[in-house]
Write a protein that holds these residues in place. Structure first.
Motif, PDB file in Angstrom:
ATOM      1  N   UNK A  70       0.842  -1.188   0.000  1.00  0.00           N
ATOM      2  CA  UNK A  70       0.000   0.000   0.000  1.00  0.00           C
ATOM      3  C   UNK A  70       0.886   1.250   0.000  1.00  0.00           C
ATOM      4  N   UNK A  71       0.463   2.270  -0.807  1.00  0.00           N
ATOM      5  CA  UNK A  71       1.172   3.544  -0.836  1.00  0.00           C
ATOM      6  C   UNK A  71       0.141   4.659  -0.744  1.00  0.00           C
ATOM      7  N   UNK A  72       0.322   5.541   0.274  1.00  0.00           N
ATOM      8  CA  UNK A  72      -0.592   6.665   0.486  1.00  0.00           C
ATOM      9  C   UNK A  72       0.194   7.811   1.122  1.00  0.00           C
ATOM     10  N   UNK A  73       0.332   8.909   0.379  1.00  0.00           N
ATOM     11  CA  UNK A  73       1.112  10.040   0.862  1.00  0.00           C
ATOM     12  C   UNK A  73       2.488   9.567   1.318  1.00  0.00           C
ATOM     13  N   UNK A  74       2.759   9.741   2.556  1.00  0.00           N
ATOM     14  CA  UNK A  74       4.068   9.342   3.088  1.00  0.00           C
ATOM     15  C   UNK A  74       4.053   7.943   3.705  1.00  0.00           C
ATOM     16  N   UNK A  75       2.867   7.285   3.644  1.00  0.00           N
ATOM     17  CA  UNK A  75       2.762   5.959   4.273  1.00  0.00           C
ATOM     18  C   UNK A  75       3.075   4.881   3.241  1.00  0.00           C
ATOM     19  N   UNK A  76       3.989   4.009   3.591  1.00  0.00           N
ATOM     20  CA  UNK A  76       4.300   2.823   2.792  1.00  0.00           C
ATOM     21  C   UNK A  76       4.193   1.617   3.715  1.00  0.00           C
ATOM     22  N   UNK A  77       3.485   0.622   3.244  1.00  0.00           N
ATOM     23  CA  UNK A  77       3.381  -0.580   4.088  1.00  0.00           C
ATOM     24  C   UNK A  77       3.228  -1.801   3.178  1.00  0.00           C
ATOM     25  N   UNK A  78       3.606  -2.945   3.669  1.00  0.00           N
ATOM     26  CA  UNK A  78       3.459  -4.201   2.918  1.00  0.00           C
ATOM     27  C   UNK A  78       3.389  -5.345   3.916  1.00  0.00           C
ATOM     28  N   UNK A  79       3.006  -6.481   3.420  1.00  0.00           N
ATOM     29  CA  UNK A  79       2.893  -7.656   4.277  1.00  0.00           C
ATOM     30  C   UNK A  79       2.260  -8.804   3.514  1.00  0.00           C
ATOM     31  N   UNK A  80       1.672  -9.700   4.238  1.00  0.00           N
ATOM     32  CA  UNK A  80       1.019 -10.853   3.616  1.00  0.00           C
ATOM     33  C   UNK A  80      -0.450 -10.868   4.007  1.00  0.00           C
ATOM     34  N   UNK A  81      -1.212 -11.668   3.309  1.00  0.00           N
ATOM     35  CA  UNK A  81      -2.628 -11.763   3.651  1.00  0.00           C
ATOM     36  C   UNK A  81      -3.107 -13.199   3.418  1.00  0.00           C
ATOM     37  N   UNK A  82      -4.165 -13.545   4.095  1.00  0.00           N
ATOM     38  CA  UNK A  82      -4.885 -14.809   3.888  1.00  0.00           C
ATOM     39  C   UNK A  82      -6.291 -14.475   3.424  1.00  0.00           C
ATOM     40  N   UNK A  83      -6.780 -15.290   2.502  1.00  0.00           N
ATOM     41  CA  UNK A  83      -8.127 -15.078   1.982  1.00  0.00           C
ATOM     42  C   UNK A  83      -8.899 -16.378   2.070  1.00  0.00           C
ATOM     43  N   UNK A  84     -10.061 -16.317   2.637  1.00  0.00           N
ATOM     44  CA  UNK A  84     -10.925 -17.492   2.757  1.00  0.00           C
ATOM     45  C   UNK A  84     -12.177 -17.273   1.895  1.00  0.00           C
ATOM     46  N   UNK A  85     -12.431 -18.242   1.022  1.00  0.00           N
ATOM     47  CA  UNK A  85     -13.610 -18.213   0.157  1.00  0.00           C
ATOM     48  C   UNK A  85     -14.564 -19.291   0.660  1.00  0.00           C
ATOM     49  N   UNK A  86     -15.760 -18.899   1.024  1.00  0.00           N
ATOM     50  CA  UNK A  86     -16.708 -19.835   1.623  1.00  0.00           C
ATOM     51  C   UNK A  86     -18.041 -19.801   0.894  1.00  0.00           C
ATOM     52  N   UNK A  87     -18.798 -20.885   1.112  1.00  0.00           N
ATOM     53  CA  UNK A  87     -20.134 -21.008   0.510  1.00  0.00           C
ATOM     54  C   UNK A  87     -20.094 -20.793  -1.003  1.00  0.00           C
ATOM     55  N   UNK A  88     -19.280 -21.634  -1.665  1.00  0.00           N
ATOM     56  CA  UNK A  88     -19.184 -21.582  -3.112  1.00  0.00           C
ATOM     57  C   UNK A  88     -20.190 -22.578  -3.699  1.00  0.00           C
TER      58      UNK A  88
END
Length: 456
Positions: A93-111
């Motif tokens: 993510x980049x916003x003005x003077x803020x920079x951040x990064x990392x990892x994420x998990x995504x769960x897909x349910x009720x397909x």
């Protein structure tokens, strides 16, 4: 035209095939590759926010609940519910003077996935399977970010979940269509529509029409016709309508009509395979006589004078193909066989002696073994008549017992040895039948079996 052979796959058979198909689809869906996602949005009093999601990895895709149903006039429908998947990836993510990064998990349910399969056949009579319709609905997507600015992640949380949902819904149906084409269609093509039986004959199992889906089963009409490899010609008779009884205890049923078996007789007769020659060397050692004019002179006195002490040969043939009948009591036929007797002269040439007509009641025992229809013949007493003679007339009833021995001890074992090898059923690769049964109906034979699929 009417089929000579019908294959029925019941709901139990479809369920069994469906188990293996879903396992394959589950593995294919787990291989889905997802594109990187990026975007911008504006936040009041903050300005533009740019985000990037990359290295998206689908860890698993589970299809716990599904069913397959035959749909009349459509084909097959597969319904999958409560499926779920898990993904992970990296974010920035980049916003003005803020920079951040990392990892994420995504769960897909009720397909929820609904797939319609169209069943047909091509110009060669081989089966075809394609996806006629597919829809995917995802009810719930949850993204879990790791990082310090939780309030910031929540700003684009819903936008990302919505994008993921749309991408996955499209990707799932693309993967389904690919799996049906690459896996299911390829496997269906292993069904042999022609099978070579031996050096003289083959069987044609090509589809005469697309499979017909009913509320409880999938029925397919096949040509079911034997043919001569050397000279293929149409049989001088046609198949009668063939309708299987409403049995559904087994996974699969085969209906083999009288036409199917009678084309076998026609093909073997056309190819010359129903001509048998018997010489003295073929007589079993425990049979106390020889095939020569000295022995036969006891029944035909003229032989001793005209052809003294000469070896003989018998040539058995049929003027027409044997025609059998199938009824509730079993299979029966009454072949008419010509028996031409020869004396073998010192120069090895043949001198015709007499020609007999042999009529015999024959019944058949049928079974299924190792994916083949096998059988054996039982014969009754023969009825003889003299058609022609170069050695004068004689009472043919005196030859009754000796012809019974020739038929029972020499000819019948040869025929039964061939029938014991069997004729292949139309089965795709790696299918084994068990729990089989055989029942006789008017004009057709019903074979039922359960199925075991042997994975690679």
């Amino acid at each position: 035209s009417n089929p000579g052979f019908v294959v029925r796959i019941t709901q139990a058979g479809l369920d069994y095939a469906h188990q293996h198909g879903i396992a394959i689809l589950e593995k294919e869906l787990a291989k889905l590759t997802l594109p990187d996602i990026s975007g911008d949005f504006r936040v009041l009093r903050v300005g533009k926010v740019h985000y990037e999601l990359s290295r998206l990895r689908l860890r698993n895709f589970h299809l716990p609940y599904s069913r397959i149903s035959p749909v009349p006039n459509v084909g097959l429908q597969v319904s999958i519910s409560n499926a779920f998947a898990e993904l992970d990836g990296d974010w920035r993510v980049k916003m003005l003077f803020i920079r951040d990064h990392g990892s994420f998990d995504l769960k897909v349910e009720n397909v929820y996935i609904k797939i319609s399969l169209r069943l047909g056949s091509d110009t060669t009579g081989k089966p075809t399977i394609s996806t006629s319709d597919c829809s995917t609905r995802i009810s719930k997507v949850r993204v879990l970010f790791s990082g310090k600015f939780g309030w910031l992640y929540n700003l684009f949380h819903s936008a990302i979940e919505s994008k993921f949902k749309k991408i996955l819904e499209n990707k799932v149906c693309d993967s389904v269509a690919e799996s049906v084409h690459d896996e299911l269609q390829t496997y269906a093509r292993t069904l042999p529509v022609t099978a070579k039986i031996d050096a003289r004959t083959g069987i044609d199992y090509s589809f005469v029409a697309p499979p017909i889906a009913t509320a409880q089963s999938l029925d397919t009409g096949l040509k079911g016709e034997f043919y001569s490899l050397a000279h293929r010609s149409a049989a001088p008779f046609s198949p009668l309508p063939l309708s299987l009884p409403s049995d559904h205890d087994r996974m699969v049923y085969f209906g083999a009509s009288s036409y199917f078996f009678n084309t076998a007789g026609f093909a073997y007769h056309t190819s010359g395979a129903l001509v048998f020659e018997i010489t003295d060397a073929m007589i079993p050692k425990d049979v106390d006589f020889h095939l020569n004019t000295s022995v036969f002179s006891a029944f035909v006195p003229q032989l001793e004078q005209m052809y003294p002490n000469m070896p003989m040969k018998l040539r058995l043939s049929t003027l027409t193909a044997p025609f059998l009948n199938i009824g509730p009591g079993g299979i029966s036929l009454k072949p008419v066989v010509d028996v031409q007797a020869y004396a073998i002269l010192p120069d090895s040439s043949l001198a015709p002696l007499f020609l007999l007509s042999l009529v015999r009641n024959v019944s058949a025992v049928i079974d299924v073994r190792s994916g083949h229809i096998v059988g054996s013949l039982n014969v009754g007493r023969i009825k003889l008549s003299l058609k022609d003679s170069a050695v004068g007339t004689f009472p043919v009833r005196l030859l009754q017992s000796i012809m019974n021995i020739f038929a029972s001890e020499i000819l019948l074992p040869r025929l039964n040895a061939r029938l014991d090898e069997g004729f292949p059923l139309p089965l795709p690769d790696r299918i084994q039948l068990f729990n089989t049964f055989v029942r006789f109906h008017q004009n057709f034979l019903l074979l039922g079996a359960d199925v075991h699929f042997q994975p690679k």
